[in-house]
Write an enzyme that holds these catalytic residues in place. Sequence first.
Site, PDB file in Angstrom:
ATOM      1  N   GLY A  14      54.234  86.037  52.257  1.00 45.45           N
ATOM      2  CA  GLY A  14      55.346  85.548  51.430  1.00 45.45           C
ATOM      3  C   GLY A  14      55.935  84.219  51.848  1.00 45.45           C
ATOM      4  O   GLY A  14      57.075  83.903  51.480  1.00 45.45           O
ATOM      5  N   ASN A  16      55.056  81.236  50.813  1.00 49.34           N
ATOM      6  CA  ASN A  16      55.268  80.410  49.610  1.00 49.34           C
ATOM      7  C   ASN A  16      56.460  80.916  48.808  1.00 49.34           C
ATOM      8  O   ASN A  16      57.215  80.116  48.244  1.00 49.34           O
ATOM      9  CB  ASN A  16      53.995  80.383  48.753  1.00 49.34           C
ATOM     10  CG  ASN A  16      53.006  79.369  49.271  1.00 49.34           C
ATOM     11  OD1 ASN A  16      53.229  78.165  49.168  1.00 49.34           O
ATOM     12  ND2 ASN A  16      51.915  79.855  49.863  1.00 49.34           N
ATOM     13  N   HIS A 111      46.521  77.856  45.208  1.00 45.95           N
ATOM     14  CA  HIS A 111      45.210  78.113  45.805  1.00 45.95           C
ATOM     15  C   HIS A 111      45.010  77.157  46.983  1.00 45.95           C
ATOM     16  O   HIS A 111      45.282  75.958  46.862  1.00 45.95           O
ATOM     17  CB  HIS A 111      44.112  77.893  44.761  1.00 45.95           C
ATOM     18  CG  HIS A 111      42.738  78.152  45.298  1.00 45.95           C
ATOM     19  ND1 HIS A 111      42.239  79.435  45.476  1.00 45.95           N
ATOM     20  CD2 HIS A 111      41.772  77.311  45.734  1.00 45.95           C
ATOM     21  CE1 HIS A 111      41.026  79.351  45.988  1.00 45.95           C
ATOM     22  NE2 HIS A 111      40.716  78.078  46.155  1.00 45.95           N
ATOM     23  N   ASP A 147      40.253  80.486  39.237  1.00 43.58           N
ATOM     24  CA  ASP A 147      40.533  79.241  39.975  1.00 43.58           C
ATOM     25  C   ASP A 147      40.077  77.979  39.239  1.00 43.58           C
ATOM     26  O   ASP A 147      39.791  76.954  39.872  1.00 43.58           O
ATOM     27  CB  ASP A 147      39.893  79.281  41.381  1.00 43.58           C
ATOM     28  CG  ASP A 147      40.514  80.352  42.270  1.00 43.58           C
ATOM     29  OD1 ASP A 147      41.687  80.702  42.041  1.00 43.58           O
ATOM     30  OD2 ASP A 147      39.835  80.833  43.187  1.00 43.58           O
ATOM     31  N   GLU A 176      51.433  73.385  51.104  1.00 47.26           N
ATOM     32  CA  GLU A 176      51.653  74.323  49.989  1.00 47.26           C
ATOM     33  C   GLU A 176      53.154  74.506  49.759  1.00 47.26           C
ATOM     34  O   GLU A 176      53.623  74.589  48.616  1.00 47.26           O
ATOM     35  CB  GLU A 176      51.031  75.694  50.295  1.00 47.26           C
ATOM     36  CG  GLU A 176      49.521  75.713  50.318  1.00 47.26           C
ATOM     37  CD  GLU A 176      48.956  77.113  50.539  1.00 47.26           C
ATOM     38  OE1 GLU A 176      49.535  78.095  50.036  1.00 47.26           O
ATOM     39  OE2 GLU A 176      47.930  77.229  51.236  1.00 47.26           O
TER      40      GLU A 176
HETATM   41  C1  GRF Z   1      48.373  80.908  50.670  1.00 45.31           C
HETATM   42  O1  GRF Z   1      47.488  80.151  51.447  1.00 45.31           O
HETATM   43  C2  GRF Z   1      48.025  80.777  49.210  1.00 45.31           C
HETATM   44  O2  GRF Z   1      47.542  79.516  48.857  1.00 45.31           O
HETATM   45  C3  GRF Z   1      46.944  81.808  49.050  1.00 45.31           C
HETATM   46  O3  GRF Z   1      47.348  82.886  49.856  1.00 45.31           O
HETATM   47  C4  GRF Z   1      48.193  82.403  50.898  1.00 45.31           C
HETATM   48  C5  GRF Z   1      49.474  83.157  50.793  1.00 45.31           C
HETATM   49  O4  GRF Z   1      50.360  82.889  51.830  1.00 45.31           O
HETATM   50  N1  GRF Z   1      46.757  82.142  47.661  1.00 45.31           N
HETATM   51  P1  GRF Z   1      51.870  83.384  51.740  1.00 45.31           P
HETATM   52  O5  GRF Z   1      51.838  84.874  51.423  1.00 45.31           O
HETATM   53  O6  GRF Z   1      52.546  82.599  50.651  1.00 45.31           O
HETATM   54  O7  GRF Z   1      52.443  83.115  53.079  1.00 45.31           O
END
Ligand code: GRF
Length: 218
Positions: A14, A16, A111, A147, A176
């Site tokens: 989590g 992001n 992604h 994707d 990200e």
């Molecule tokens: C991230 O690298 C995202 O790009 C990929 O899965 C990972 C998730 O990380 N789809 P988090 O759960 O947001 O820490």
Amino acid sequence: MAIPRITVIISGRGSNLAALLAAERTGRLAGSVAAVISNRADAAGLGIAAAYGVATTVVDHATHASREAFESALAATVDASAPDLVVLAGFLRILGDAFVRRYEGRLLNIHPSLLPAYPGLHTHRRALADGVRIHGCTVHFVTPDLDHGPIVAQGAVAVEDDDDETTLAARVLAIEHRVLPGAVRAYCQGRLVIEGRRVRVKDGPPTTRTLEVPPIAG
Ligand code: GRF
């Protein structure tokens, strides 16, 4: 105008999601995370959502007899949150056509590669094996073609000589956390126009790309 409602779907850590919530808290999201859904009850991201006072729901894929049954339960939960935008932020399952079509045009995914390079899994390992010097992340609209949906935003990082999967993943993850809130903000501001395979960002500064590759000396 009402603040756009965002539903975030996760599977794990989590980070992001945390970046989105931090951006909202500091007035940088132009939208509000109204609900967080996880397909795993042990996802750490659920605790992050709770700490921000955001409603959470678990829709466990393992308790459903088929992918269709899971995805229709997931869709019912998403619909109950009445989202303007749905964000897949580390949701680690492939979604079927029916689910994707239901939210097409308001479903974003982050992604960990510079698409269309390295769709699918193990992106950092594959980038290192290929010896690429630039790697990164992509936010894209989700379409049934895994994707490959229209690209909204990308962030790039340099691949260093001594990188391994862990160090490269960490550098990409940091970017990200900047790219995803920027893309979500642009969506919530109504600035993203899908034109075929391309996304145009109208009005105002481009908030949807970032380049952090230092020039090679000499
Ligand atoms: C991230 O690298 C995202 O790009 C990929 O899965 C990972 C998730 O990380 N789809 P988090 O759960 O947001 O820490």
